[in-house]
Design a protein around this motif. Structure first.
Motif, PDB file in Angstrom:
ATOM      1  N   ASP A   9      35.307 -33.553  18.754  1.00 50.91           N
ATOM      2  CA  ASP A   9      36.701 -33.176  18.914  1.00 50.91           C
ATOM      3  C   ASP A   9      37.535 -33.380  17.650  1.00 50.91           C
ATOM      4  O   ASP A   9      38.389 -32.570  17.329  1.00 50.91           O
ATOM      5  N   SER A  10      37.318 -34.482  16.954  1.00 48.72           N
ATOM      6  CA  SER A  10      38.120 -34.783  15.769  1.00 48.72           C
ATOM      7  C   SER A  10      37.220 -35.047  14.578  1.00 48.72           C
ATOM      8  O   SER A  10      36.124 -35.598  14.719  1.00 48.72           O
ATOM      9  N   ALA A  11      37.688 -34.648  13.402  1.00 45.87           N
ATOM     10  CA  ALA A  11      36.987 -34.936  12.157  1.00 45.87           C
ATOM     11  C   ALA A  11      37.925 -35.709  11.244  1.00 45.87           C
ATOM     12  O   ALA A  11      39.144 -35.695  11.425  1.00 45.87           O
ATOM     13  N   PHE A  12      37.339 -36.389  10.267  1.00 46.81           N
ATOM     14  CA  PHE A  12      38.125 -37.152   9.296  1.00 46.81           C
ATOM     15  C   PHE A  12      37.870 -36.601   7.902  1.00 46.81           C
ATOM     16  O   PHE A  12      36.735 -36.220   7.571  1.00 46.81           O
ATOM     17  N   SER A  13      38.911 -36.556   7.125  1.00 47.65           N
ATOM     18  CA  SER A  13      38.792 -36.029   5.775  1.00 47.65           C
ATOM     19  C   SER A  13      39.507 -36.941   4.786  1.00 47.65           C
ATOM     20  O   SER A  13      40.201 -37.892   5.158  1.00 47.65           O
ATOM     21  N   ILE A  14      39.327 -36.620   3.523  1.00 52.30           N
ATOM     22  CA  ILE A  14      39.995 -37.300   2.410  1.00 52.30           C
ATOM     23  C   ILE A  14      40.776 -36.262   1.623  1.00 52.30           C
ATOM     24  O   ILE A  14      40.286 -35.156   1.377  1.00 52.30           O
ATOM     25  N   ASP A  15      41.988 -36.603   1.220  1.00 51.37           N
ATOM     26  CA  ASP A  15      42.732 -35.799   0.259  1.00 51.37           C
ATOM     27  C   ASP A  15      43.201 -36.702  -0.873  1.00 51.37           C
ATOM     28  O   ASP A  15      43.688 -37.817  -0.626  1.00 51.37           O
ATOM     29  N   CYS A  16      43.039 -36.246  -2.099  1.00 53.57           N
ATOM     30  CA  CYS A  16      43.310 -37.066  -3.283  1.00 53.57           C
ATOM     31  C   CYS A  16      44.498 -36.504  -4.065  1.00 53.57           C
ATOM     32  O   CYS A  16      44.524 -35.307  -4.393  1.00 53.57           O
ATOM     33  N   PRO A  45      42.510 -31.925  -4.130  1.00 49.17           N
ATOM     34  CA  PRO A  45      41.074 -32.140  -3.930  1.00 49.17           C
ATOM     35  C   PRO A  45      40.851 -32.882  -2.611  1.00 49.17           C
ATOM     36  O   PRO A  45      41.357 -33.987  -2.420  1.00 49.17           O
ATOM     37  N   GLY A  46      40.114 -32.279  -1.690  1.00 48.01           N
ATOM     38  CA  GLY A  46      39.887 -32.906  -0.400  1.00 48.01           C
ATOM     39  C   GLY A  46      38.733 -32.283   0.339  1.00 48.01           C
ATOM     40  O   GLY A  46      38.375 -31.125   0.099  1.00 48.01           O
ATOM     41  N   SER A  47      38.134 -33.054   1.259  1.00 45.57           N
ATOM     42  CA  SER A  47      36.999 -32.553   2.021  1.00 45.57           C
ATOM     43  C   SER A  47      36.742 -33.484   3.206  1.00 45.57           C
ATOM     44  O   SER A  47      37.378 -34.530   3.346  1.00 45.57           O
ATOM     45  N   ILE A  48      35.758 -33.100   4.035  1.00 42.48           N
ATOM     46  CA  ILE A  48      35.396 -33.849   5.226  1.00 42.48           C
ATOM     47  C   ILE A  48      34.524 -35.054   4.867  1.00 42.48           C
ATOM     48  O   ILE A  48      33.637 -34.969   4.011  1.00 42.48           O
ATOM     49  N   PHE A  80      47.389 -38.876   7.685  1.00 40.60           N
ATOM     50  CA  PHE A  80      48.089 -37.717   8.240  1.00 40.60           C
ATOM     51  C   PHE A  80      47.289 -37.206   9.436  1.00 40.60           C
ATOM     52  O   PHE A  80      46.115 -36.838   9.292  1.00 40.60           O
ATOM     53  N   GLY A  81      47.925 -37.176  10.603  1.00 36.52           N
ATOM     54  CA  GLY A  81      47.194 -36.851  11.816  1.00 36.52           C
ATOM     55  C   GLY A  81      47.863 -35.863  12.729  1.00 36.52           C
ATOM     56  O   GLY A  81      47.618 -35.881  13.946  1.00 36.52           O
ATOM     57  N   GLN A  88      41.227 -24.915  11.986  1.00 34.58           N
ATOM     58  CA  GLN A  88      39.936 -24.815  12.660  1.00 34.58           C
ATOM     59  C   GLN A  88      39.662 -25.955  13.635  1.00 34.58           C
ATOM     60  O   GLN A  88      38.586 -26.012  14.218  1.00 34.58           O
ATOM     61  N   GLY A  89      40.608 -26.872  13.784  1.00 34.04           N
ATOM     62  CA  GLY A  89      40.377 -27.978  14.696  1.00 34.04           C
ATOM     63  C   GLY A  89      41.127 -29.224  14.290  1.00 34.04           C
ATOM     64  O   GLY A  89      41.877 -29.226  13.319  1.00 34.04           O
ATOM     65  N   ARG A  90      40.933 -30.289  15.028  1.00 34.89           N
ATOM     66  CA  ARG A  90      41.645 -31.542  14.783  1.00 34.89           C
ATOM     67  C   ARG A  90      41.012 -32.276  13.614  1.00 34.89           C
ATOM     68  O   ARG A  90      39.856 -32.695  13.669  1.00 34.89           O
ATOM     69  N   VAL A  91      41.774 -32.453  12.537  1.00 34.65           N
ATOM     70  CA  VAL A  91      41.309 -33.175  11.354  1.00 34.65           C
ATOM     71  C   VAL A  91      42.351 -34.214  10.961  1.00 34.65           C
ATOM     72  O   VAL A  91      43.513 -33.876  10.719  1.00 34.65           O
ATOM     73  N   ILE A  92      41.935 -35.458  10.910  1.00 30.22           N
ATOM     74  CA  ILE A  92      42.796 -36.557  10.464  1.00 30.22           C
ATOM     75  C   ILE A  92      42.404 -36.890   9.033  1.00 30.22           C
ATOM     76  O   ILE A  92      41.222 -37.124   8.756  1.00 30.22           O
ATOM     77  N   THR A  93      43.356 -36.892   8.134  1.00 31.19           N
ATOM     78  CA  THR A  93      43.019 -37.134   6.730  1.00 31.19           C
ATOM     79  C   THR A  93      43.602 -38.445   6.226  1.00 31.19           C
ATOM     80  O   THR A  93      44.730 -38.816   6.562  1.00 31.19           O
TER      81      THR A  93
END
Length: 228
Positions: A9-16, A45-48, A80-81, A88-93
């Motif tokens: 349901d949820s993914a986590f990412s990083i943003d720099c 710059p960011g990704s999962i 950021f949530g 494309q879906g729920r992503v918390i960064t």
């Protein structure tokens, strides 16, 4: 952020958010995306985050893959949530930021197909960024401005040897306002952590100014005495 999300349901990412300072201009490190969503857009710059990674390890990997930079000291500053921040879906960064001295830095070169290129862009002329990256950038800039009021972080952007004018221009670029020259110099010198050097600027057409160096040991000593 990377584009293919894991099957939950949820993914986590990083943003720099990486700041640099060059020729009197405060800049931000951006990439040009090479994948949907937001293909061809400028973005941070960011990704999962991979399932087997820690958050800090993911931040280091992602920054390297998208820009070619590594071994930067980055700090988390906000999560950021918002539910619909990714189409494309729920992503918390988890957002990180860093201040980088550009002098002598190597060429930016992504090592993944997700970024067509990485480049430095002046913060005062930013285009609309992909996802909610404009919001992430604005929050990071406010964080840097707040820290500047109580920590001498501007020295992380300057060359090892600098003039008082260069220091003032750096402060003005971060704060986006003009500062009184006399008051600024008096204040900076009163702190006691600026070390005057027995040398002047070289290769300038105007009168060469005295050079200074940030005395980190002196600053740490002053900081510790204030805490005790």
């Amino acid at each position: 952020m990377e584009d293919k999300l894991p099957a939950f349901d949820s993914a986590f990412s990083i943003d720099c958010v990486i700041f640099g300072f060059e020729a009197g201009v405060l800049k931000i490190l951006l990439i040009e995306r090479n994948e949907e969503p937001f293909k061809d857009w400028h973005a941070l710059p960011g990704s999962i985050i991979k399932q087997e990674e820690s958050v800090d390890d993911a931040a280091e990997r992602i920054l390297y893959e998208l820009t070619g930079l590594r071994d930067l000291h980055m700090e988390q500053f906000h999560t950021f949530g918002e539910v619909h921040r990714h189409p494309q879906g729920r992503v918390i960064t988890v957002a990180y930021y860093a201040l980088l001295r550009l002098t002598g830095q190597k060429e930016l070169r992504p090592v993944t197909q997700f970024a067509r290129k990485a480049f430095w862009h002046p913060i005062n002329d930013l285009p609309k960024l992909a996802f909610d990256h404009s919001e992430i950038f604005n929050r990071s800039l406010n964080k840097v401005r707040r820290r500047l009021s109580y920590q001498p972080i501007a020295f992380e952007l300057l060359p090892e040897k600098f003039t008082l004018t260069q220091l003032q221009v750096c402060y003005e670029a971060i704060l986006n306002k003009k500062l009184d020259k006399r008051n600024f110099r008096k204040k900076m010198l009163s702190y006691g952590f600026l070390k005057p050097l027995p040398e002047k600027q070289k290769g300038v057409s105007y009168r060469a100014a005295n050079l200074y160096k940030f005395d980190r040991r002196k600053y740490n000593k002053i900081f510790q005495s204030e805490l005790s």
